[in-house]
Design an enzyme around this catalytic site. Structure first.
Site, PDB file in Angstrom:
ATOM      1  N   LYS A 178       3.087  85.059  12.735  1.00  0.00           N
ATOM      2  CA  LYS A 178       3.366  85.808  11.331  1.00  0.00           C
ATOM      3  C   LYS A 178       4.336  83.925  11.087  1.00  0.00           C
ATOM      4  O   LYS A 178       5.146  84.340  11.658  1.00  0.00           O
ATOM      5  CB  LYS A 178       4.289  86.446  11.273  1.00  0.00           C
ATOM      6  N   LYS A 180       6.593  82.355   7.888  1.00  0.00           N
ATOM      7  CA  LYS A 180       7.253  82.994   6.573  1.00  0.00           C
ATOM      8  C   LYS A 180       6.740  82.011   5.256  1.00  0.00           C
ATOM      9  O   LYS A 180       6.930  80.955   5.349  1.00  0.00           O
ATOM     10  CB  LYS A 180       8.775  82.809   7.179  1.00  0.00           C
ATOM     11  N   ASP A 209       4.581  85.807   5.413  1.00  0.00           N
ATOM     12  CA  ASP A 209       5.665  87.194   4.947  1.00  0.00           C
ATOM     13  C   ASP A 209       6.236  86.521   3.772  1.00  0.00           C
ATOM     14  O   ASP A 209       7.256  85.727   4.135  1.00  0.00           O
ATOM     15  CB  ASP A 209       6.050  87.693   6.075  1.00  0.00           C
ATOM     16  N   ASN A 211       9.389  88.502   2.099  1.00  0.00           N
ATOM     17  CA  ASN A 211      10.214  89.079   1.933  1.00  0.00           C
ATOM     18  C   ASN A 211      10.374  89.275   0.665  1.00  0.00           C
ATOM     19  O   ASN A 211      11.453  89.205  -0.089  1.00  0.00           O
ATOM     20  CB  ASN A 211      11.119  88.013   3.096  1.00  0.00           C
ATOM     21  N   GLU A 235       2.554  89.860   3.540  1.00  0.00           N
ATOM     22  CA  GLU A 235       2.910  90.820   3.670  1.00  0.00           C
ATOM     23  C   GLU A 235       4.421  90.645   2.598  1.00  0.00           C
ATOM     24  O   GLU A 235       5.529  89.803   2.329  1.00  0.00           O
ATOM     25  CB  GLU A 235       3.760  90.837   5.040  1.00  0.00           C
ATOM     26  N   GLU A 261       7.660  97.897   5.399  1.00  0.00           N
ATOM     27  CA  GLU A 261       9.424  97.370   5.913  1.00  0.00           C
ATOM     28  C   GLU A 261      10.751  98.230   4.924  1.00  0.00           C
ATOM     29  O   GLU A 261      11.722  98.327   5.789  1.00  0.00           O
ATOM     30  CB  GLU A 261       9.836  96.188   6.611  1.00  0.00           C
ATOM     31  N   HIS A 311       6.854  97.160  10.884  1.00  0.00           N
ATOM     32  CA  HIS A 311       7.591  96.657  11.377  1.00  0.00           C
ATOM     33  C   HIS A 311       8.999  96.479  12.599  1.00  0.00           C
ATOM     34  O   HIS A 311       9.451  97.616  12.397  1.00  0.00           O
ATOM     35  CB  HIS A 311       9.247  95.953  10.056  1.00  0.00           C
ATOM     36  N   GLU A 331       4.192  94.044  16.202  1.00  0.00           N
ATOM     37  CA  GLU A 331       5.457  92.883  15.749  1.00  0.00           C
ATOM     38  C   GLU A 331       6.208  92.117  17.438  1.00  0.00           C
ATOM     39  O   GLU A 331       7.031  92.959  17.400  1.00  0.00           O
ATOM     40  CB  GLU A 331       6.034  93.069  14.699  1.00  0.00           C
TER      41      GLU A 331
END
Length: 374
Positions: A178, A180, A209, A211, A235, A261, A311, A331
C-alpha cells in the site's frame, strides 16, 4: 424421556466479578506519515476482567496519539461498573448493556474505543472458557489469510525507497503493498506509483490510500490516472461522512473504493453498502466498538457480496479475518512487538490464525506495565 443437554465447554461460570482499565503508551515502530497526519504513538487502552469461573480476559483498543485519556475516563467512570455482574459467555448481552449505558455519547469514536476494549476482553474470556481460539469460536472459515504491506509506503518516502520496500515485500511473498497518496499534484502520486508498478510487475497488488484528504472531484480525477496502473483499491479518498461523494467516485471508476477505518457503527456501514459507495470494507475492530459489531459488519458485507480487509491491528484482525469467509487481505503493520512474547506467524505470504485459546495475543504484561501512563 427428556434427555439432558450435553455438557458445554463454555459452562464455566462467566459472571464477571472484577474489571480494571489502564492506558499504556507504545512508541511507533517506524515513522508513519500520510496526507493529513503523522502516527505519534499508540495510546493503548487495556481492560482486564475476571470471571467467577476463574477465567481472565484481556482486551484493548487504541488511538494514534490523542484521546486515550478520554476513553480511559469513560471506562472507569461508567462502563466498568456496568460490566461487573454480566456474563462473559454472552458477548451480545454485555455489548448491548454497555452501549445502552452510553447513549448520550453514541455513536462516536471515544465510546466505540471504550466499548472495544471491553468487548475484546469479553471475547478473550469467552474463548478461553471454551478452550478454543477466537477464529474458531467466531466462525472458523479459514486457517490463514493473505498479507499486504503498509510499512513500506508512507508519504514521506522517496520514490527509490518506495521501490526498494515494495521489492522487499515481494521477495517475502506478500501479495500486495500500500502506497500513501495525496501529494500536491496528481502527477507526483502517479509517478511514484508508476515506479513501483514497473519494479514489481503485474503480479503484485498495489493499493493506494488518501486518508480522507480529497474532494470527490479530485478523487475522480486521480482515480482516472490510477486505473492505468491497475491499482487494487483506492482507500479513504474522501471524508468518511461523505457517502454520496464515495458513491459518485465508485460509479466513475473501475478501481475498487475501500472505506471503513473511520466508520464507527454498523449502521454507517449499511449506508455505504446500500448506496454502492464501498467496494471493500476495512472495518477496524477498535473503532467500530469491538468484535461483536465487527462480525456484524463482516456478515453484512458478505450479504452485499463485498470483501473485508480490516485496518491495522494485525495481531487481532488475523483471527477475525480467518473467522469469516469474505476476508480478502490482512494489513501487515506491526505495532505490538514491544509488549508481546510472540509475533504473527507468517508462511508463504499468509498470516496463520493463532491456535491458543482466546484472542491469540501473548501479552508481556511486565512490558505493558512498564509503559503504563500514571
Amino acid at each position: 424421556m427428556t434427555l439432558a443437554p450435553p455438557a458445554s465447554r463454555t459452562s464455566v461460570d462467566g459472571t464477571i466479578v472484577s474489571a480494571e482499565a489502564w492506558l499504556s503508551d507504545l512508541e511507533v515502530e517506524t515513522v508513519r506519515t500520510d496526507a493529513v497526519q503523522s502516527f505519534l504513538k499508540q495510546e493503548t487502552i487495556f481492560v482486564r476482567l475476571r470471571t467467577a469461573g476463574g477465567v481472565e480476559g484481556i482486551g484493548y483498543s487504541y488511538t494514534i496519539g490523542t484521546g486515550g485519556g478520554a476513553v480511559l475516563s469513560l471506562l472507569r467512570e461508567t462502563l466498568l461498573d456496568v460490566l461487573v455482574g454480566l456474563d462473559a459467555n454472552r458477548p451480545e448481552d454485555v455489548w448491548r448493556a454497555l452501549f445502552s449505558s452510553t447513549r448520550a455519547t453514541t455513536v462516536g469514536l471515544i465510546t466505540s474505543l471504550a466499548l472495544a476494549a471491553v468487548d475484546t476482553a469479553v471475547w478473550d474470556a469467552r474463548c478461553k472458557a471454551a478452550g478454543l481460539p477466537l477464529w474458531v469460536v467466531a466462525g472458523g472459515a479459514q486457517p490463514s489469510i493473505p498479507l499486504y504491506d503498509t510499512e513500506g509506503g508512507w508519504l514521506h518516502f522517496g520514490t527509490d525507497e518506495l521501490v526498494a520496500q515494495a521489492l522487499e515485500s515481494q521477495a517475502r511473498g506478500l501479495g500486495g503493498v500500500k502506497i500513501k497518496v495525496g501529494k500536491p499534484r496528481a502527477h507526483e502520486d502517479y509517478d511514484r506509483l508508476l515506479a513501483v508498478r514497473e519494479a514489481v510487475g503485474d503480479r503484485m497488488d498495489i493499493m493506494v490510500d488518501a486518508n480522507q484528504s480529497m474532494t470527490a472531484a479530485e478523487a475522480i480525477r486521480r482515480a482516472a490516472l490510477f486505473e492505468k496502473l491497475d491499482i487494487f483499491w483506492f482507500e479513504e479518498p474522501l471524508p468518511a461522512e461523505d457517502v454520496a461523494g464515495h458513491r459518485r467516485l465508485a460509479e466513475s471508476t473501475s478501481v475498487p473504493v475501500a472505506v471503513g477505518e473511520s466508520i464507527y457503527s454498523v449502521g454507517h456501514f449499511r449506508e455505504y453498502l446500500q448506496s454502492g459507495a464501498a467496494s471493500i470494507v476495512q472495518v477496524d475492530v477498535a473503532r467500530v466498538g469491538g468484535i461483536t459489531p465487527w462480525l456484524k459488519v463482516a456478515h453484512l458485507a458478505e450479504a452485499f457480496n463485498v470483501s473485508v480487509a480490516p485496518h491495522f491491528l494485525m495481531e487481532l484482525h488475523v483471527s477475525l479475518c480467518c473467522a469469516v469467509p469474505n476476508a480478502l487481505y490482512l494489513e501487515h503493520i506491526p505495532q505490538l512487538r514491544a509488549v508481546t512474547r510472540s509475533e504473527l506467524a507468517i508462511r508463504d505470504g499468509r498470516a496463520l490464525a493463532p491456535s491458543s485459546p482466546g484472542l491469540g495475543i501473548e501479552w508481556d504484561l511486565d512490558a505493558v506495565d512498564a509503559l503504563r501512563v500514571a
